[in-house]
Design an enzyme around this catalytic site. Structure first.
Site, PDB file in Angstrom:
ATOM      1  N   ASP A  87     -22.966 -20.352 -16.936  1.00 30.19           N
ATOM      2  CA  ASP A  87     -22.990 -19.638 -15.772  1.00 30.19           C
ATOM      3  C   ASP A  87     -22.938 -20.549 -14.385  1.00 30.19           C
ATOM      4  O   ASP A  87     -22.199 -20.172 -13.575  1.00 30.19           O
ATOM      5  CB  ASP A  87     -24.259 -18.825 -15.724  1.00 30.19           C
ATOM      6  CG  ASP A  87     -24.319 -18.088 -14.498  1.00 30.19           C
ATOM      7  OD1 ASP A  87     -23.419 -17.295 -13.949  1.00 30.19           O
ATOM      8  OD2 ASP A  87     -25.588 -17.802 -13.889  1.00 30.19           O
ATOM      9  N   CYS A 133      -9.014  -1.091 -17.930  1.00 28.31           N
ATOM     10  CA  CYS A 133      -9.864   0.074 -17.603  1.00 28.31           C
ATOM     11  C   CYS A 133      -9.095   1.441 -17.519  1.00 28.31           C
ATOM     12  O   CYS A 133      -9.586   2.605 -17.423  1.00 28.31           O
ATOM     13  CB  CYS A 133     -10.576   0.132 -16.483  1.00 28.31           C
ATOM     14  SG  CYS A 133     -11.787  -1.588 -16.646  1.00 28.31           S
ATOM     15  N   CYS A 159      -9.649   5.043 -15.083  1.00 28.67           N
ATOM     16  CA  CYS A 159     -11.042   5.147 -14.933  1.00 28.67           C
ATOM     17  C   CYS A 159     -11.596   4.234 -13.717  1.00 28.67           C
ATOM     18  O   CYS A 159     -11.150   3.181 -13.638  1.00 28.67           O
ATOM     19  CB  CYS A 159     -11.916   4.434 -15.974  1.00 28.67           C
ATOM     20  SG  CYS A 159     -13.845   4.630 -15.801  1.00 28.67           S
ATOM     21  N   CYS A 217     -16.932   2.631 -11.887  1.00 28.94           N
ATOM     22  CA  CYS A 217     -17.837   1.716 -11.171  1.00 28.94           C
ATOM     23  C   CYS A 217     -17.526   1.559  -9.812  1.00 28.94           C
ATOM     24  O   CYS A 217     -18.482   1.165  -8.937  1.00 28.94           O
ATOM     25  CB  CYS A 217     -17.659   0.396 -12.041  1.00 28.94           C
ATOM     26  SG  CYS A 217     -15.857  -0.283 -12.031  1.00 28.94           S
ATOM     27  N   CYS A 261     -20.488   2.157  -6.946  1.00 30.64           N
ATOM     28  CA  CYS A 261     -21.101   1.141  -6.285  1.00 30.64           C
ATOM     29  C   CYS A 261     -22.010   1.317  -5.038  1.00 30.64           C
ATOM     30  O   CYS A 261     -21.239   1.950  -4.038  1.00 30.64           O
ATOM     31  CB  CYS A 261     -20.139  -0.019  -5.943  1.00 30.64           C
ATOM     32  SG  CYS A 261     -20.902  -1.587  -5.253  1.00 30.64           S
ATOM     33  N   CYS A 291     -23.094  -7.089  -2.417  1.00 23.64           N
ATOM     34  CA  CYS A 291     -23.457  -6.708  -3.883  1.00 23.64           C
ATOM     35  C   CYS A 291     -24.821  -6.879  -3.971  1.00 23.64           C
ATOM     36  O   CYS A 291     -25.422  -8.036  -3.679  1.00 23.64           O
ATOM     37  CB  CYS A 291     -22.784  -7.658  -4.859  1.00 23.64           C
ATOM     38  SG  CYS A 291     -23.196  -7.225  -6.580  1.00 23.64           S
ATOM     39  N   CYS A 345     -22.932  -0.556 -11.911  1.00 21.57           N
ATOM     40  CA  CYS A 345     -21.408  -0.643 -12.164  1.00 21.57           C
ATOM     41  C   CYS A 345     -21.444  -0.965 -13.919  1.00 21.57           C
ATOM     42  O   CYS A 345     -20.354  -0.751 -14.450  1.00 21.57           O
ATOM     43  CB  CYS A 345     -20.862  -1.682 -11.525  1.00 21.57           C
ATOM     44  SG  CYS A 345     -21.406  -3.498 -11.730  1.00 21.57           S
ATOM     45  N   CYS A 369     -20.147   2.591 -16.819  1.00 25.46           N
ATOM     46  CA  CYS A 369     -18.968   2.332 -17.519  1.00 25.46           C
ATOM     47  C   CYS A 369     -18.866   3.056 -18.768  1.00 25.46           C
ATOM     48  O   CYS A 369     -19.798   2.899 -19.733  1.00 25.46           O
ATOM     49  CB  CYS A 369     -18.853   0.799 -17.567  1.00 25.46           C
ATOM     50  SG  CYS A 369     -17.376   0.230 -18.703  1.00 25.46           S
TER      51      CYS A 369
END
Length: 387
Positions: A134, A188, A191, A194, A198, A214, A243, A247
């Site tokens: 990360d 996706c 679709c 998401c 948001c 965000c 989001c 899904c």
């Protein structure tokens, strides 16, 4: 031993140490990602938390000159609490996103990667490795996608066939040229759930995120939360996963595969009022093991104040007034003043008027004025029904 055989041994070993998915890719530059990141920078869509050097983010050899391949790993985490605490009127609760439930995933994945490194070096003592989770230079999602763990969806999360997007990712750069795996050819399709869900429009379009809008990013900032996001924040203390929740690929995906990630409901949904005056020591003792504590207590406290305003929690009014009067941090004092105005009533107005005469910080004074305007407006709207 051939690299094909070693790769198979690594895959088998990974299963014994609690790695749910593993994939291999080359250490070639991430050319398409580089272009996307340049665009993000030009649009000022980056959060500021990520590595700023785009070349380092996209060329593994700039991080480790001996790089020949990258091993990507994924660990699944639960998406629902087994037992949800009651969010009662006298004891309102906040919410940490599921990504912060259980033990800090950075620590857990690093432990897995350290074991994987040791396994490789037992077999190839001269192997060079470098692991990251990360906070490293590379994009975990881009590596995982190219290594065949899943595909990056319109919500900018890596979506795996088995676990949806409820996975933590990490990777290891190695000096060994392992045969690469094939990326998953999936998408996706049409679709767009998401993007439509948001709440701040941070998903500008499928696969493009304005991180500065965000809520997951905004919950981690330490300054005043911009006005337009306060009501939208609700009772979120850290992170935002709407989001992911909407899904279709995540429906019925809820895995309790790792003891470390077992959520403590009292930490996942803590009472809000005790957070207002929690000491640094108590905060570290209580929340220090979860990833959502990495920025310290200030963002969490600010978000807790906004959550109490969201609930219009009159039982918190005295505590908020005390915070407004005594907290040494302008962001906390000012946010408390705004929240007092949102809760409203004569007591709130009196407290705000009193503080207006003694407060010296300009930003806090602005928040006091906002709070007064909100409280007075609320009183005006309520007064006809009282007559």
């Amino acid at each position: 031993m051939s690299l094909n055989m070693l790769k198979q041994e690594i895959i088998e070993y990974s299963k014994t140490i609690g790695i749910d998915k593993i994939g291999f890719t080359t250490a070639d530059p991430f050319v398409e990602l580089k272009e996307r990141l340049r665009t993000q920078q030009q649009l000022n869509y980056q959060s500021g938390f990520e590595e700023q050097d785009v070349d380092k983010r996209t060329d593994p050899k700039l991080i480790m000159p001996e790089a020949k391949s990258i091993i990507s790993i994924a660990l699944a985490y639960p998406s629902r609490l087994k037992k949800t605490p009651k969010n009662e009127k006298q004891n309102r609760r906040g919410l940490f996103a599921s990504v912060s439930w259980g033990r800090d995933y950075h620590v857990v994945l690093r432990e897995r990667l350290i074991k994987l490194e040791a396994f490789i070096k037992e077999r190839v003592p001269l192997a060079v490795t470098k692991s990251m989770v990360d906070t490293g230079e590379l994009s975990d999602r881009a590596v995982a996608e190219r290594a065949g763990l899943g595909f990056v969806g319109k919500n900018c999360s890596l979506i795996t066939p088995e676990f949806g997007s409820y996975v933590y990712l990490g990777e290891m750069i190695t000096s060994l040229p392992f045969p690469p795996d094939e990326p998953i050819l999936d998408s996706c399709g049409s679709c767009n759930k998401c993007v439509e869900a948001c709440p701040t429009g941070a998903l500008v379009q499928g696969g493009q995120l304005n991180a500065k809008k965000c809520l997951a990013y905004l919950t981690q900032t330490k300054d005043f939360l911009p006005d337009q996001y306060r009501d939208t924040l609700g009772n979120r203390l850290y992170g935002m996963d709407k989001c992911q929740i909407v899904c279709p690929r995540n429906q019925n995906k809820n895995f309790y595969l790792h003891e470390e990630f077992e959520p403590n409901p009292e930490l996942a949904m803590p009472p809000l009022k005790p957070l207002l005056k929690i000491s640094n020591r108590k905060f570290k003792e209580t929340f220090g093991t979860v990833s959502g504590s990495w920025r310290g207590k200030k963002p969490i406290q600010r978000n807790a104040i906004i959550a109490l305003a969201y609930f219009k929690d009159e039982t918190a009014l005295d505590d908020l007034i005390d915070v407004m009067k005594t907290d040494p941090r302008p962001v906390i004092r000012g946010t408390a003043a705004w929240a007092i105005g949102k809760i409203g009533g004569q007591k709130a107005i009196l407290a705000l008027k009193t503080m207006e005469t003694v407060e010296n910080d300009e930003e806090v004074l602005q928040e006091i004025k906002k709070g007064l305007a909100i409280a007075k407006n609320k009183l005006t709207k309520e007064s006809p029904s009282r007559s």
